[in-house]
Design an enzyme around this catalytic site. Structure first.
Site, PDB file in Angstrom:
ATOM      1  N   LEU A 121       0.849  -0.964   0.003  1.00 39.91           N
ATOM      2  CA  LEU A 121      -0.089   0.091   0.150  1.00 39.91           C
ATOM      3  C   LEU A 121       1.069   1.289  -0.624  1.00 39.91           C
ATOM      4  O   LEU A 121       0.658   2.759  -0.779  1.00 39.91           O
ATOM      5  CB  LEU A 121      -1.176  -0.092   1.224  1.00 39.91           C
ATOM      6  CG  LEU A 121      -1.790   1.149   1.034  1.00 39.91           C
ATOM      7  CD1 LEU A 121      -2.760   1.070   0.391  1.00 39.91           C
ATOM      8  CD2 LEU A 121      -2.656   0.991   2.515  1.00 39.91           C
ATOM      9  N   TYR A 122       1.911   1.338   0.695  1.00 39.80           N
ATOM     10  CA  TYR A 122       2.790   2.371   0.686  1.00 39.80           C
ATOM     11  C   TYR A 122       3.289   2.644  -0.417  1.00 39.80           C
ATOM     12  O   TYR A 122       3.514   3.370  -1.635  1.00 39.80           O
ATOM     13  CB  TYR A 122       4.444   1.823   1.883  1.00 39.80           C
ATOM     14  CG  TYR A 122       5.943   3.163   1.190  1.00 39.80           C
ATOM     15  CD1 TYR A 122       5.320   4.505   2.144  1.00 39.80           C
ATOM     16  CD2 TYR A 122       6.155   2.719   1.324  1.00 39.80           C
ATOM     17  CE1 TYR A 122       6.051   5.551   1.734  1.00 39.80           C
ATOM     18  CE2 TYR A 122       7.217   3.598   0.523  1.00 39.80           C
ATOM     19  CZ  TYR A 122       7.179   4.531   1.172  1.00 39.80           C
ATOM     20  OH  TYR A 122       8.492   5.806   0.844  1.00 39.80           O
TER      21      TYR A 122
END
Length: 432
Positions: free
Chosen positions: A242-243
């Site tokens: 997700l980062y």
């Protein structure tokens, strides 16, 4: 016949008048009901008073943080203006977000030392030990860099800062970092890396003059790419975390603001930055701590027992790339939120171009710490990490004059020296 005593109870109190039993009972009931109502009202009052007290206490408890991060006022504005003062010819006035962070503090210090005006912004969150951020803030304060305590999502605060100072540049380094933490707190990544970025770009597009923007993307955007080294033209539509996805989204968002509003924007894809004043969540940092404490360290291994490798890049080299990006950034072309002409848009890799395996990195730490690590080697879990990173820096070398000079042996020696000094270790034992 009733007994005399019982009869007397029903005798009239006044001669010639008869005392009505039902009327007397009614009055007693009325008094009782009135007394109960009064008690009920008093009970309600006490409940309300207690609730008010608890609410006030809660406000006081949480208010300490609120008041500590309050901004505004004549003195505050003077601190901002003083910090933004330029002390070199053709110098910049730079707003650095994430200024109390690892890269942000180093970049702020480098800009201030050469005579640029620097105003920092940081929310001092507790993703890792805030005391380290406060120590960086103290270091910057000693060099006359003022850090505003606030969030990049605070549009009113950003508008006020741009009202006070006509920033020539913005170095946007504020972000929610870390690949694995995204599995625990995904919303913090959207809040900081996407919403925060948009809030900042909105402030920049309406500023007069519009500043040139340099911001931190990440090598994580290369995701599951197997072609190495990673080049800026490679596909970045396969994020592994997700980062990485939020950083990729940031690149698309910045391109949109560049295209519509004429903001000059440079994105920097950092490759595993390390060094003094680093982030405690990074492997080299946590390994150092655990090795000195005699605790085992966990080393991940990829598929088919392949060692993970990273393009470790020393902080001083990253700072040079950041400063060079500011120096070569062209002016934004918008005014009043309207684009007047095409604006510069760039993306660069900032790495070291020499990937080192994690076991080799641990070996270097053991050498500098003079302590043998207790290793626990396991297969890499599906937590968003990638097996390797390797930067192609030919574009940055050509356009920015970027040339990393610090190898991992030298960089980790400097880090270990700082770590032992900062945390007070003497022959492997903490003296703090």
């Amino acid at each position: 016949m009733r007994p005399v005593a019982e009869q007397e109870l029903f005798l009239p109190s006044t001669p010639g008048k008869f005392k009505d039993k039902s009327h007397s009972m009614h009055r007693q009931f009325h008094r009782c009901f009135a007394s109960t109502s009064t008690l009920f009202l008093w009970a309600l009052f006490l409940v309300a008073l207690t609730a008010a007290y608890l609410s006030f206490q809660s406000f006081v408890d949480s208010g300490s943080k609120y008041f500590s991060t309050a901004w505004g006022g004549i003195h505050w504005e003077k601190q901002v203006r003083d910090s933004a003062q330029i002390h070199r010819q053709n110098g910049f006035s730079v707003l650095v977000t994430g200024a109390a962070g690892f890269v942000g503090s180093h970049v702020s210090l480098a800009l201030k030392k050469r005579g640029d005006g620097v105003v920092g912004l940081d929310n001092f969150n507790n993703y890792y030990d805030p005391s380290l951020k406060k120590a960086r803030k103290h270091l910057l304060n000693s060099h006359n860099v003022f850090i505003v305590e606030g969030d990049v999502n605070d549009a009113r605060l950003l508008a006020k800062l741009f009202e006070i100072v006509a920033f020539t540049h913005v170095m946007h380094l504020a972000a929610q970092a870390g690949v694995r933490y995204a599995m625990e707190n995904p919303h913090s990544y959207v809040h900081s890396n996407i919403a925060g970025l948009v809030t900042l770009l909105e402030a920049c597009k309406t500023a007069d003059p519009q500043p040139a923007i340099v911001w931190a993307s990440s090598s994580s955007v290369y995701g599951l790419n197997e072609k190495v080294p990673f080049s800026e033209s490679d596909r970045t539509d396969q994020p592994a975390s997700l980062y990485a996805a939020t950083k990729k989204a940031g690149e698309e968002i910045t391109h949109t603001y560049n295209h519509i509003y004429g903001l000059s924007i440079t994105g920097l894809r950092f490759f595993t930055v390390y060094g003094p004043w680093g982030r405690p969540d990074m492997a080299y940092f946590s390994f150092t701590r655990n090795i000195l404490l005699g605790k085992p360290i966990t080393i991940y291994r990829g598929k088919n027992r392949v060692d993970l490798a990273r393009d470790f890049t020393y902080i001083d080299d990253i700072v040079k790339g950041c400063v060079a990006s500011l120096d070569t950034a062209k002016k934004s072309t918008g005014s009043g939120g309207k684009k007047r002409a095409p604006a510069q848009y760039r993306i660069f890799n900032l790495g070291n171009t020499s990937p080192i395996t994690v076991p080799m990195m641990v070996g270097i730490l053991e050498k500098h710490l003079k302590v043998k690590a207790k290793k626990n080697v396991i297969e890499m879990p599906g937590n968003g990490d990638v097996p390797f990173t390797h930067a192609n820096i030919s574009s940055a070398r050509r356009e920015l004059g970027y040339k990393p000079t610090t190898d991992l042996q030298t960089g980790l020696r400097k880090f270990v020296k700082w770590y032992q000094s900062y945390y007070g270790y003497n022959h492997g034992k903490s003296v703090k």
